[in-house]
Write a protein that holds these residues in place. Structure first.
Motif, mmCIF file in Angstrom:
data_model
loop_
_atom_site.group_PDB
_atom_site.id
_atom_site.type_symbol
_atom_site.label_atom_id
_atom_site.label_comp_id
_atom_site.label_asym_id
_atom_site.label_seq_id
_atom_site.Cartn_x
_atom_site.Cartn_y
_atom_site.Cartn_z
ATOM 1 N N LYS A 1 6.884 4.022 -5.343
ATOM 2 C CA LYS A 1 6.197 2.780 -5.703
ATOM 3 C C LYS A 1 5.421 3.035 -6.997
ATOM 4 O O LYS A 1 4.758 4.061 -7.135
ATOM 5 C CB LYS A 1 5.231 2.347 -4.602
ATOM 6 N N PRO B 1 -6.562 1.878 -5.644
ATOM 7 C CA PRO B 1 -6.140 3.195 -5.164
ATOM 8 C C PRO B 1 -7.331 4.021 -4.713
ATOM 9 O O PRO B 1 -8.428 3.904 -5.271
ATOM 10 C CB PRO B 1 -5.458 3.813 -6.386
ATOM 11 N N TYR C 1 2.615 1.413 -9.483
ATOM 12 C CA TYR C 1 1.571 0.401 -9.609
ATOM 13 C C TYR C 1 1.171 0.297 -11.079
ATOM 14 O O TYR C 1 0.793 1.284 -11.698
ATOM 15 C CB TYR C 1 0.343 0.771 -8.792
ATOM 16 N N CYS D 1 3.403 6.405 -6.362
ATOM 17 C CA CYS D 1 3.343 6.727 -4.939
ATOM 18 C C CYS D 1 4.724 7.247 -4.525
ATOM 19 O O CYS D 1 5.722 6.555 -4.690
ATOM 20 C CB CYS D 1 2.980 5.496 -4.124
ATOM 21 N N LEU E 1 -3.621 -6.191 -6.474
ATOM 22 C CA LEU E 1 -3.183 -5.011 -5.752
ATOM 23 C C LEU E 1 -4.378 -4.289 -5.150
ATOM 24 O O LEU E 1 -5.498 -4.393 -5.652
ATOM 25 C CB LEU E 1 -2.431 -4.052 -6.682
ATOM 26 N N PRO E 2 -4.155 -3.527 -4.090
ATOM 27 C CA PRO E 2 -5.266 -2.761 -3.509
ATOM 28 C C PRO E 2 -5.726 -1.678 -4.472
ATOM 29 O O PRO E 2 -4.931 -1.077 -5.186
ATOM 30 C CB PRO E 2 -4.632 -2.144 -2.254
ATOM 31 N N GLN F 1 -8.876 3.153 -11.935
ATOM 32 C CA GLN F 1 -8.618 2.524 -10.655
ATOM 33 C C GLN F 1 -9.525 1.318 -10.402
ATOM 34 O O GLN F 1 -9.314 0.578 -9.468
ATOM 35 C CB GLN F 1 -8.786 3.537 -9.506
ATOM 36 N N ASN G 1 0.819 -1.200 0.000
ATOM 37 C CA ASN G 1 0.000 0.000 0.000
ATOM 38 C C ASN G 1 0.860 1.261 0.000
ATOM 39 O O ASN G 1 2.014 1.240 0.422
ATOM 40 C CB ASN G 1 -0.930 0.022 1.214
ATOM 41 N N CYS G 2 0.289 2.349 -0.459
ATOM 42 C CA CYS G 2 1.000 3.619 -0.520
ATOM 43 C C CYS G 2 0.927 4.311 0.831
ATOM 44 O O CYS G 2 -0.155 4.668 1.303
ATOM 45 C CB CYS G 2 0.391 4.515 -1.597
#
Length: 363
Positions: free
Chosen positions: A260, A229, A262, A358, A226-227, A219, A180-181
């Motif tokens: 980071k 955003p 994504y 991020c 991945l989560p 998004q 996560n960011c």
């Protein structure tokens, strides 16, 4: 030869031994034998042959006038990072082991560094353990530069030294390695500027695009690895219809680090581009020059079975993402660390895929 001993009484003593040829010899034993004494009486006195000193029982611990046998500075354990020109954060310590502790007390002390100056190592007052133990020195201060900070300590009748490495002030902090960011997830604003906070520092990014399309709902297009955003991303990569590479740049108003990246479903799906191999490159600049020696690593690499897989290749200035079979691929998060930079350059061949940035740290 005759042996003489004089025994006399004084008002303040029970017995006085006077002898110029002989000494008083108390019971002698090792530490193990001493500790085997059951319920020693307060004031019991002996000579410890392990520690080479007189000791007495004070109703709680064995006390004495002897020193510890050894300080092990060669095995010192350092905790925390010290950076040139930056105040040393809380929790930076150096821990030294010792052997032959006798339970006696020791005074606190503060030692100034040599070599790289500006640091102090502080030992709080305390008591030695009986046997083996540790001494914890807390490091504080702002180092004058990078290199070696040396400390010479003297405690318990023993002396040794240890060295702390002070890293260059131009080295970024250790990164957050979670997926996560934890910093600023740069928000898409089209060609223009976006501003956010990176650990209480305001950072502004100027975004420019060339042959790049942008989707506001990108998004929602991840494959679940991945989560999602929390905000609209910087953009999705769309190469132009005539097979031209698209470019996006983010220019920051201050140096940043620990980014980071994504990538959500990077690839080509359907339409005239189906079956092509798509690649994207991400590189970093500082003052207009490509930054070399970046360290790049996968945080998450997930490819559902119905997608082809993405290949990550480290390069001197960044890395490339490559769709091997030209159809939809899974999600990927990459952490780039080790250097400060002020610009991100993102290039992509025809295809699509949401890309998010991020920012973890800022100067």
């Amino acid at each position: 030869m005759k042996k003489y001993i004089s025994i006399s009484l004084l008002l303040f003593s029970q017995i006085v031994l006077a002898q110029v040829y002989r000494g008083f010899l108390p019971p002698r034993m090792t530490t193990v034998q001493r500790d085997a004494i059951s319920a020693p009486a307060e004031g019991l006195t002996l000579y410890n042959t392990t520690l080479k000193c007189l000791q007495y029982w004070n109703a709680a611990v064995w006390k004495g006038n002897c020193n510890i046998l050894k300080l092990d500075c060669s095995g010192v354990v350092h905790n925390g990072t010290i950076q040139a020109g930056v105040a040393t954060p809380a929790g930076v310590t150096s821990v030294i082991s010792y052997s032959g502790g006798n339970g006696s007390s020791y005074n606190g002390q503060t030692i100034a560094s040599t070599g790289v100056t500006g640091l102090t190592a502080t030992l709080s007052a305390g008591n030695f353990a009986n046997g083996n133990g540790i001494l914890t020195f807390t490091i504080t201060g702002t180092p004058s530069g990078s290199g070696n900070a040396n400390f010479i300590i003297a405690v318990g009748g023993q002396t040794c030294s240890f060295t702390r490495n002070v890293i260059s002030g131009d080295v970024p902090p250790n990164p957050d390695t979670g997926v996560n960011c934890a910093g600023w997830l740069v928000t898409y604003v089209g060609t223009g500027t976006a501003t956010g906070l990176v650990k209480d520092k305001s950072v502004t990014a100027t975004l420019t695009f060339s042959n790049i399309g942008v989707s506001g709902n990108a998004q929602t297009s991840n494959s679940g690895c991945l989560p999602l955003p929390p905000v609209t991303p910087v953009g999705t990569g769309f190469g132009s219809a005539n097979n031209t590479t698209g470019t996006m740049t983010l220019k920051f108003n201050r140096e940043v680090a620990n980014i980071k990246v994504y990538g959500y479903r990077v690839g080509i799906s359907g339409g005239s581009g189906h079956g092509q191999k798509q690649t994207a490159s991400i590189r970093f600049k500082k003052n207009g020059t490509y930054v070399t020696g970046m360290s790049n690593s996968n945080l998450s690499f997930c490819t559902p079975s119905n997608f082809s897989y993405v290949k990550l290749t480290n390069t001197a200035n960044g890395y490339t993402l490559e769709n091997q079979f030209g159809v939809e691929s899974g999600d990927i998060a990459v952490l780039s660390t080790g250097k400060w930079f002020d610009e991100i350059e993102y290039n992509i061949t025809p295809g699509y895929g949401a890309i998010l940035f991020c920012i973890g740290d800022a100067k």
